[in-house]
Design an enzyme around this catalytic site. Structure first.
Site, PDB file in Angstrom:
ATOM      1  N   LYS A   1       4.695   2.468   4.094  1.00  0.00           N
ATOM      2  CA  LYS A   1       4.225   2.621   2.706  1.00  0.00           C
ATOM      3  C   LYS A   1       3.038   3.578   2.681  1.00  0.00           C
ATOM      4  CE  LYS A   1       2.548   0.012  -1.301  1.00  0.00           C
ATOM      5  NZ  LYS A   1       1.131   0.366  -1.368  1.00  0.00           N
TER       6      LYS A   1
ATOM      7  N   SER B   1       3.847   7.339  -2.168  1.00  0.00           N
ATOM      8  CA  SER B   1       2.776   6.631  -2.888  1.00  0.00           C
ATOM      9  C   SER B   1       1.417   7.191  -2.507  1.00  0.00           C
ATOM     10  CB  SER B   1       2.822   5.150  -2.459  1.00  0.00           C
ATOM     11  OG  SER B   1       1.704   4.426  -2.940  1.00  0.00           O
TER      12      SER B   1
ATOM     13  N   HIS C   1      -1.044   4.955  -3.288  1.00  0.00           N
ATOM     14  CA  HIS C   1      -1.725   3.662  -3.180  1.00  0.00           C
ATOM     15  C   HIS C   1      -2.822   3.546  -4.250  1.00  0.00           C
ATOM     16  CE1 HIS C   1      -2.755   0.512   0.158  1.00  0.00           C
ATOM     17  NE2 HIS C   1      -3.286   0.095  -0.970  1.00  0.00           N
TER      18      HIS C   1
ATOM     19  N   ARG D   1      -5.844   6.132  -3.468  1.00  0.00           N
ATOM     20  CA  ARG D   1      -6.747   6.099  -2.307  1.00  0.00           C
ATOM     21  C   ARG D   1      -7.191   7.523  -1.965  1.00  0.00           C
ATOM     22  NH1 ARG D   1      -7.982   1.842   0.025  1.00  0.00           N
ATOM     23  NH2 ARG D   1      -8.984   3.067   1.629  1.00  0.00           N
TER      24      ARG D   1
ATOM     25  N   ASP E   1       6.106   4.567  -5.842  1.00  0.00           N
ATOM     26  CA  ASP E   1       5.296   3.807  -6.793  1.00  0.00           C
ATOM     27  C   ASP E   1       4.138   4.672  -7.281  1.00  0.00           C
ATOM     28  OD1 ASP E   1       3.246   3.667  -4.884  1.00  0.00           O
ATOM     29  OD2 ASP E   1       3.314   1.495  -4.662  1.00  0.00           O
TER      30      ASP E   1
ATOM     31  N   ARG F   1      -0.019  -1.774 -11.463  1.00  0.00           N
ATOM     32  CA  ARG F   1      -1.008  -2.376 -12.361  1.00  0.00           C
ATOM     33  C   ARG F   1      -0.473  -2.615 -13.772  1.00  0.00           C
ATOM     34  NH1 ARG F   1      -5.594   1.763 -10.599  1.00  0.00           N
ATOM     35  NH2 ARG F   1      -3.670   2.948 -10.307  1.00  0.00           N
TER      36      ARG F   1
HETATM   37  C1  LIG Z   1      -4.946  -5.789  -6.828  1.00  0.00           C
HETATM   38  C2  LIG Z   1      -4.174  -4.854  -5.973  1.00  0.00           C
HETATM   39  C3  LIG Z   1      -3.993  -5.154  -4.621  1.00  0.00           C
HETATM   40  C4  LIG Z   1      -3.244  -4.295  -3.809  1.00  0.00           C
HETATM   41  N1  LIG Z   1      -3.078  -4.612  -2.482  1.00  0.00           N
HETATM   42  C5  LIG Z   1      -2.313  -3.821  -1.691  1.00  0.00           C
HETATM   43  C6  LIG Z   1      -2.088  -4.157  -0.327  1.00  0.00           C
HETATM   44  O1  LIG Z   1      -2.616  -5.134   0.201  1.00  0.00           O
HETATM   45  N2  LIG Z   1      -1.268  -3.341   0.396  1.00  0.00           N
HETATM   46  C7  LIG Z   1      -0.679  -2.227  -0.152  1.00  0.00           C
HETATM   47  O2  LIG Z   1       0.056  -1.529   0.528  1.00  0.00           O
HETATM   48  N3  LIG Z   1      -0.907  -1.883  -1.444  1.00  0.00           N
HETATM   49  C8  LIG Z   1      -1.695  -2.652  -2.216  1.00  0.00           C
HETATM   50  N4  LIG Z   1      -1.916  -2.299  -3.528  1.00  0.00           N
HETATM   51  C9  LIG Z   1      -1.321  -1.047  -4.048  1.00  0.00           C
HETATM   52  C10 LIG Z   1       0.031  -1.276  -4.712  1.00  0.00           C
HETATM   53  O3  LIG Z   1       0.962  -1.784  -3.802  1.00  0.00           O
HETATM   54  C11 LIG Z   1       0.604   0.014  -5.304  1.00  0.00           C
HETATM   55  O4  LIG Z   1       0.758   0.997  -4.295  1.00  0.00           O
HETATM   56  C12 LIG Z   1      -0.252   0.619  -6.420  1.00  0.00           C
HETATM   57  O5  LIG Z   1      -0.886  -0.378  -7.198  1.00  0.00           O
HETATM   58  C13 LIG Z   1       0.646   1.488  -7.301  1.00  0.00           C
HETATM   59  O6  LIG Z   1      -0.082   2.134  -8.309  1.00  0.00           O
HETATM   60  P1  LIG Z   1      -0.172   1.618  -9.847  1.00  0.00           P
HETATM   61  O7  LIG Z   1      -0.994   0.389  -9.816  1.00  0.00           O
HETATM   62  O8  LIG Z   1      -0.810   2.765 -10.555  1.00  0.00           O
HETATM   63  O9  LIG Z   1       1.243   1.363 -10.322  1.00  0.00           O
HETATM   64  C14 LIG Z   1      -2.673  -3.125  -4.345  1.00  0.00           C
HETATM   65  C15 LIG Z   1      -2.866  -2.837  -5.713  1.00  0.00           C
HETATM   66  C16 LIG Z   1      -3.608  -3.668  -6.513  1.00  0.00           C
HETATM   67  C17 LIG Z   1      -3.790  -3.315  -7.951  1.00  0.00           C
END
Ligand SMILES: Cc1cc2nc3c(=O)[nH]c(=O)nc-3n(C[C@H](O)[C@H](O)[C@H](O)COP(=O)(O)O)c2cc1C
Length: 318
Positions: free
Chosen positions: A189, A211, A213, A216, A242, A266
């Site tokens: 990922k 992604s 993330h 990031r 995503d 989100r």
């Molecule tokens: C509260 C929260 C916790 C997250 N924790 C992780 C995680 O532990 N591992 C991970 O790969 N992505 C994590 N993510 C990222 C999501 O998997 C995803 O890549 C991201 O939220 C996508 O973008 P969007 O929120 O704009 O749709 C987290 C996102 C949020 C909002």
């Protein structure tokens, strides 16, 4: 327009959208919004959203996000289990991010088909042991968010007191092989270049998530922009995507650009934190309807029939 979002929970726990040009989520939103769709209505059908993935059937290619930490947001309910419940009721793929084995077990107990994403811990033994734990709890697949190694200070990040590390091509090959031994597909990922995608493909990875993330990487290229290039080097790997999949139209655009399935992120958070499972189910049902509507309008009868030539960007075919 970008809004300052306010989520509950301790400061910094849940990422919000900072108002800055470097914010990749802002560019991603803007890019998706500027992709337009032509109509191919003659002879069209009501679309079939069902998806087969690794021998299992799902009702939609819209999947849950790999969230984490939400049970620590100080609420009187358990969002991590609640969105797993929604995935189970809806028959869609569930994802879980950084959770201890003990907390992962409680989420797995819900019984959704769950992909566990493990952090790239500097301690590789910890990665292997969490992978084995996921297998013992019948995870659908397992993976690593390979894009979470560098922190905002430029040093290796530390999360919940755990030091993270970078992964080499050999490391990815090793974890993909271990996953095969455990009998689970392996997912990388956080792929956002053809270089990294090609390395994953060569390393025996079963699926990548295109992604950034939730931003990031400052100024990260939108997944939708790079997806067609990545698709060309992905071989037999499944390609998921995503970031800013806020409705079914965003899902359509990513699927048309080559994604096999997408995760919303989100967009489900406000409902999940306020009202739990029913709010998430309602949101996903609405997204499914929006996706189905656009598929119907563009002659896409099923998930294997997407065609990027329906998309327009700045007055030209994509
Ligand atoms: C509260 C929260 C916790 C997250 N924790 C992780 C995680 O532990 N591992 C991970 O790969 N992505 C994590 N993510 C990222 C999501 O998997 C995803 O890549 C991201 O939220 C996508 O973008 P969007 O929120 O704009 O749709 C987290 C996102 C949020 C909002």
């Amino acid at each position: 327009m970008e809004k300052e979002a306010k989520w509950p929970g301790p400061e910094g726990l849940i990422p919000v959208l900072p108002k800055a040009a470097s914010n990749a989520s802002w560019h991603t939103r803007r890019f998706l919004d500027e992709i337009l769709i032509e109509e191919r209505i003659i002879g069209t059908h009501v679309a079939d959203l069902t998806m087969q993935l690794w021998g299992k059937n799902f009702t939609s290619p819209i999947m849950m996000p790999a969230f984490s930490h939400l049970n620590k947001a100080g609420l009187d309910h358990q969002p991590m289990e609640e969105y797993a419940q929604a995935a189970k009721h809806l028959g869609i793929v569930n994802w879980v991010g950084m959770e201890s084995d003990e907390d992962y077990a409680k989420i797995a107990e819900v019984g959704a088909e769950t992909i566990r994403i493990i952090k790239p811990f500097a301690d590789h033994e910890k990665i292997s042991s969490q992978m084995a734990f996921a297998a013992a709890h019948r995870a659908f697949a397992v993976g690593i968010d390979i894009d979470h190694s560098i922190g905002t200070d430029g040093e290796l990040d530390v999360v919940d007191g755990e030091k993270l590390g970078t992964l080499t091509a050999q490391d990815i090959e090793k974890f993909a092989a271990f996953s095969r031994e455990l009998g689970m597909p392996f997912v990388a990922k956080g792929v956002l270049s053809t270089q990294d995608a090609a390395i994953c493909q060569k390393a025996g990875v079963d699926a990548i998530v295109v992604s950034h993330h939730h931003g990031r990487l400052p100024f990260a290229v939108p997944p939708a922009m790079i997806l067609p290039e990545i698709k060309k080097v992905s071989g037999k790997m499944k390609v998921f995507a995503d970031c800013s999949v806020d409705d079914g139209r965003d899902a359509y655009k990513l699927m048309a650009l080559g994604a096999d399935a997408v995760s919303t992120g989100r967009a489900i958070l406000p409902g999940l934190l306020k009202d739990g499972t029913p709010a998430v189910e309602k949101k996903i049902r609405q997204m499914n309807a929006q996706l189905k509507e656009l598929m119907g309008y563009t002659g896409v009868a099923a998930l294997d029939a997407f065609d990027p030539t329906v998309l327009w960007y700045h007055g030209r075919h994509f």
